[in-house]
Enzyme design. Sequence first.
Site, mmCIF file in Angstrom:
data_model
loop_
_atom_site.group_PDB
_atom_site.id
_atom_site.type_symbol
_atom_site.label_atom_id
_atom_site.label_comp_id
_atom_site.label_asym_id
_atom_site.label_seq_id
_atom_site.Cartn_x
_atom_site.Cartn_y
_atom_site.Cartn_z
ATOM 1 N N HIS A 203 40.641 39.119 45.167
ATOM 2 C CA HIS A 203 41.453 38.952 46.375
ATOM 3 C C HIS A 203 42.100 40.279 46.769
ATOM 4 O O HIS A 203 42.148 40.631 47.959
ATOM 5 C CB HIS A 203 42.530 37.893 46.147
ATOM 6 C CG HIS A 203 42.056 36.484 46.337
ATOM 7 N ND1 HIS A 203 41.054 35.930 45.575
ATOM 8 C CD2 HIS A 203 42.470 35.500 47.199
ATOM 9 C CE1 HIS A 203 40.859 34.668 45.960
ATOM 10 N NE2 HIS A 203 41.703 34.388 46.948
ATOM 11 N N HIS A 257 46.125 36.325 38.115
ATOM 12 C CA HIS A 257 45.862 37.677 37.644
ATOM 13 C C HIS A 257 47.103 38.285 37.005
ATOM 14 O O HIS A 257 48.240 37.940 37.356
ATOM 15 C CB HIS A 257 45.412 38.581 38.800
ATOM 16 C CG HIS A 257 44.086 38.229 39.366
ATOM 17 N ND1 HIS A 257 42.901 38.581 38.763
ATOM 18 C CD2 HIS A 257 43.757 37.546 40.500
ATOM 19 C CE1 HIS A 257 41.889 38.130 39.501
ATOM 20 N NE2 HIS A 257 42.386 37.504 40.554
#
Length: 379
Positions: A203, A257
Amino acid sequence: MAPHDSSSLFSVSFDEPLLPAMPIPQFLRFGSDDAHYRCSQSPMPGLRLLVISYAPDWIVTLVLAAVFFALDKVNGFKREFSVSDTSLRHPFAEHERVPDPALYCIAIVAPLVLQWVIDLLTIRSWWDAHSSALGVILGLSITGAVTQFTKITVGRPRPDVISRCNPAPGTVDPPFGLSSVSICNQSDISKLRDGFRSFPSGHSSLSFAGLGFLSFYLAGKMHLFDKRGHAPKAWIALTPLSGAALVAISRTMDYRHHWHDVLVGSILGLVTAYFAYRQYYPPLQSEFSHRPYAPRSRDADDVLPVHAHRPPSAGGVYSGVNLGESRRSEGGIYSDHMDQDEEHVELNGTVRKGGPGPLTDVWNDGGDAGVVDEDTLHR
């Protein structure tokens, strides 16, 4: 010497009927050192040559995009982990703040549409629309392929990997060792496989690749680095990067993440975006930063609204000399038609104010209000 009218170089009129297509008597020629290209054919063969000459660019970008999606199905490496590691025990977020469809709209659709709108509001060149689309897709494709390849080879566990793994209650690490994916009881294979693709953040890399290209595109159109300074311009150019940063931050909020993954992914996307931008656009400090590079095809001059490369006259305005008939000096600068006065000498204690005139004049006149840089001359 009267200023050269370059408005015709940046517009194409379709009021007159196109000449019938004629056979092309020569093979394609990619790249050239000539400063001025002439088209001896009718517009249709020139346009055909142009499309063919950039077919490899589009093929490469599409192949890289296909690699990005294909690698997502590869069962990559899964690194060992510790079930007692608190950084891996975060809950699995069923609903992401920026799901994949939203990411594609933010990183791909938004830059493409906004760049075309900006082109329509400024220089109105369909060649600029082509170059911006090709550049942003190239940056996204390279970023996506590199990101996916790194993910499947590194195999770093996500912060929510233990929640995805669903080990049996009371599971502990083996003595003097770490646990492997064999302890997992997750029935959803794709969910478990994705749990070991934390590094780098896709992303973050894709959002910075797409919105980063848009940021560079805006900076070039506004001549942000014209040595004058303009706070509103800076904020406008940085706005896309702010959106990319929010997307990246959301990945840590969803526990998808670690912060290292987000940082590396953001840097990867931004660097690749600038790399792709410079393939088709001059440096941001160039007098022609608002214009794409001329096409590689020699036979595109009669069908494209592109800038010609002309040396400056004594007054700082282009003299309109045909560089195809000029000669290069030993230093690599076009000097046969350059005025050799002292216009370039700066006063002691001062620097010459750089940059073009008002942006509307620059866009309309093709940037003929300043001195072209050497990099632009040689392109």
